[in-house]
Write an enzyme that holds these catalytic residues in place. Structure first.
Site, short mmCIF file in Angstrom:
data_model
loop_
_atom_site.label_atom_id
_atom_site.label_comp_id
_atom_site.label_asym_id
_atom_site.label_seq_id
_atom_site.Cartn_x
_atom_site.Cartn_y
_atom_site.Cartn_z
N HIS A 172 5.17 -0.65 5.59
CA HIS A 172 3.86 -0.26 5.06
C HIS A 172 2.76 -0.75 5.99
O HIS A 172 2.86 -1.85 6.56
CB HIS A 172 3.64 -0.86 3.67
N GLY A 233 4.56 0.56 -2.13
CA GLY A 233 3.21 0.53 -1.60
C GLY A 233 2.30 -0.38 -2.40
O GLY A 233 1.45 -1.09 -1.84
#
Length: 292
Positions: A172, A233
């Site tokens: 990420h 996320g």
């Protein structure tokens, strides 16, 4: 080929779930793309497959394919739906299960309020292990976080972003934005996803901090585009916010698809805990054309 499936969603992140506990279906990347197609298939952000235990001490194997047909390491919202699926289908009586993923073993737990909590493991922050190529970049430290400048191809002010690189079993790149609804996710997201400094591509997170206990988040996911929610996320964003000194250890993450609650005590070996919904939408059977 006739394939039975269950359609599920977790905070709007939607999945096709397949049961391979009695045998492999033998699906190819083209088959996964067909199932994920919202016009010709079932429609989903990811395809989740349930397989038998691969080792002692593990209850199931959890395999994830993105909408583009590629296999990925982890999916947090999917993990909650996986746990709900195997329990509701009677594949296990347990309310806490141990599941093998490509990124390691996770432990989803069904809670009394109907939500599911998942131990997502400790975050990975070392650039090489994300993986993120930080060679030649100036290292900027804010509180406990390393913030990296990432050059893009757009005109100013879209020619560079500042990101925190975090792996939650998948990579990420988290950036802060003033207004997440106005953030150029559709323009910047694809550039970050395929940036050469992320050799396995990356999920691009856009986080707006509302308070020390609440954020808004949008994520442009690797191989799927922007989704209504992204569990890993949300974990990565909260980890980044805590390291930046902006968030407390328990944070509500508001996504376009719903609310996720993330907890992390901040230690390098401390696990990130994610709690959120997991819902069955419908079940069915679909014919996959032979010519795929």
């Amino acid at each position: 080929m006739q394939v039975r499936f269950t359609k599920m969603q977790g905070a709007g992140n939607d999945f096709v779930v397949l049961d391979e506990t009695q045998g492999r279906l033998g699906l190819t990347p083209a088959h996964y793309r067909f199932l994920a197609d919202r016009h010709f298939g079932v429609g989903a952000d990811q395809i989740l497959t349930v397989r038998p235990s691969p080792a002692p001490g593990v209850d199931f194997e959890y395999v994830i394919h993105n909408a583009d047909g590629g296999e990925v390491e982890q999916c947090g919202n999917g993990a909650r739906c996986f746990a709900r699926y195997v329990h509701d289908k009677g594949l296990t009586p347990k309310t806490e299960i141990r599941v093998q993923t490509q990124a390691g073993v996770i432990a989803p737990q069904l809670t009394a309020d109907g939500r599911v909590t998942v131990n997502m493991g400790a975050p990975v922050l070392e650039p090489a292990r994300v993986p993120f190529d930080a060679s030649g970049l100036p290292q900027q430290r804010q509180s406990q976080a390393l913030v990296w400048p990432l050059a893009l191809q757009g005109p100013a002010p879209l020619d560079q972003v500042q990101v925190v690189a975090v792996s939650m079993g998948n990579p990420h790149a988290v950036q802060l934005v003033e207004d997440v609804e106005a953030a150029p996710v559709a323009i910047v997201g694809p550039q970050i996803e395929r940036h050469l400094r992320f050799p396995q591509r990356v999920n691009a997170g856009f986080m707006q901090v509302l308070s020390r206990t609440a954020v808004k988040l949008r994520v442009y996911e690797r191989g799927a585009g922007e989704t209504l929610a992204c569990g890993t996320g949300a974990c990565a964003a909260v980890v980044a916010g805590i390291l930046l000194g902006m968030l407390d250890h328990r944070v509500d993450v508001h996504t376009r698809g719903g609310l996720l609650t993330i907890e992390w005590t901040g230690g390098a070996q401390d696990a990130v805990m994610m709690t959120g919904p997991a819902t069955t939408v419908f079940e069915g059977q679909i014919h996959i054309p032979e010519e795929l």
